[in-house]
Design a protein around this motif. Sequence first.
Motif, short mmCIF file in Angstrom:
data_model
loop_
_atom_site.label_atom_id
_atom_site.label_comp_id
_atom_site.label_asym_id
_atom_site.label_seq_id
_atom_site.Cartn_x
_atom_site.Cartn_y
_atom_site.Cartn_z
N PRO A 41 0.84 -1.21 0.00
CA PRO A 41 0.00 0.00 0.00
C PRO A 41 0.87 1.26 0.00
O PRO A 41 2.03 1.22 0.43
CB PRO A 41 -0.79 -0.11 1.32
N LYS A 42 0.29 2.37 -0.45
CA LYS A 42 1.05 3.62 -0.57
C LYS A 42 1.68 4.06 0.76
O LYS A 42 2.84 4.49 0.79
CB LYS A 42 0.13 4.74 -1.09
N ALA A 84 4.13 7.04 -7.15
CA ALA A 84 5.55 7.44 -7.22
C ALA A 84 5.71 8.94 -7.04
O ALA A 84 6.59 9.42 -6.31
CB ALA A 84 6.15 7.00 -8.55
N LYS A 85 4.84 9.70 -7.71
CA LYS A 85 4.90 11.17 -7.60
C LYS A 85 4.54 11.63 -6.20
O LYS A 85 5.18 12.53 -5.64
CB LYS A 85 3.95 11.80 -8.62
N GLU A 86 3.53 11.00 -5.61
CA GLU A 86 3.06 11.42 -4.28
C GLU A 86 4.11 11.17 -3.19
O GLU A 86 4.23 11.96 -2.26
CB GLU A 86 1.75 10.70 -3.93
N ILE A 87 4.84 10.07 -3.31
CA ILE A 87 5.82 9.80 -2.25
C ILE A 87 7.14 10.53 -2.49
O ILE A 87 8.02 10.54 -1.62
CB ILE A 87 6.09 8.29 -2.07
N PHE A 95 12.16 3.31 -7.67
CA PHE A 95 10.75 3.04 -7.40
C PHE A 95 10.12 2.49 -8.67
O PHE A 95 9.99 3.19 -9.67
CB PHE A 95 10.05 4.33 -6.95
N GLU A 96 9.74 1.22 -8.61
CA GLU A 96 9.28 0.53 -9.82
C GLU A 96 7.77 0.58 -9.99
O GLU A 96 7.01 0.28 -9.07
CB GLU A 96 9.73 -0.94 -9.77
N GLN A 129 6.69 4.94 3.98
CA GLN A 129 7.53 4.68 5.16
C GLN A 129 8.87 4.08 4.75
O GLN A 129 9.93 4.51 5.24
CB GLN A 129 6.80 3.72 6.11
N LEU A 130 8.84 3.11 3.86
CA LEU A 130 10.08 2.46 3.44
C LEU A 130 10.93 3.38 2.58
O LEU A 130 12.17 3.36 2.67
CB LEU A 130 9.76 1.17 2.66
N PHE A 131 10.29 4.23 1.78
CA PHE A 131 11.00 5.23 0.99
C PHE A 131 11.74 6.20 1.92
O PHE A 131 12.94 6.45 1.76
CB PHE A 131 10.01 6.00 0.11
#
Length: 258
Positions: A141-142, A172-175, A161-162, A147-149
């Motif tokens: 989930p996002k 991808a953009k949001e994180i 980020f795949e 968190q991991l990012f």
Amino acid sequence: MTILDKILAEKEKEVAQLKATYQQGQHQVGFERRSLYDSFMHADKMGIIAEIKRASPSKGTINEAVNPAEQAKHYEENGAGVISVLTDTPFFKGTMADLKAVRKAVKLPILNKDFIIDEIQIDRAKDYGASVILLIAAALPKERLQQLFNYTRSYDLDVLFEIHNEKELAVAKEIGANIIGINNRNLKTFEVDLATTERLAKDIDTTRTLVISESGFSTKEEVERIKQSGVRGILVGETMMRSDDLKKTFDELRVPLS
């Protein structure tokens, strides 16, 4: 159940075992960190992430007898910008020992190619010498991806980020991902289509975000095609593992970007 579901179920078991046995720092390998983002964004030729991959669920055994350290040296000598090391054992026949051996053999950035679902895997990857961590949008989930990012970036490691589709690109953009890998392989059918990168890259600001196109590269024409989408790097596994002339393969795929 997709192959990804099966892999993630196996990762849950692996993480539970890691939490019971792994002590952070016990395998620490010292190395000088080099930025994947900076090196590829400022290069004048297509950046290549060359992969060490013994096997895969879609292709079966590719090269089980490979010596990871020797293969990595050959990659570095012939122009690889990053070495990707597959460390999943049940499905890809890789190990963390492969990653450590590669780290000791080369100075390039190293991508730990695995299915990351927990911080302890990031701790271990860093200890073994990884400088880039793979996060797969389809895997979590996002909120968990965020968190991991953040955790990976707190170590000053790069995140690849795949993504596979528009919904995952939005995540991808949001994180805040600044390195986006577009996987041309459909995780459900395993079919490869370069049009996936062409379609998704249109919605990415490639002057600020490093786009890596993953899977499906064996000829200069394919790389020239994908270059038009603002891609500055490609991930190449099977073609490299099967090549009997790595210099020729690298020379063909490292097309000028200008």
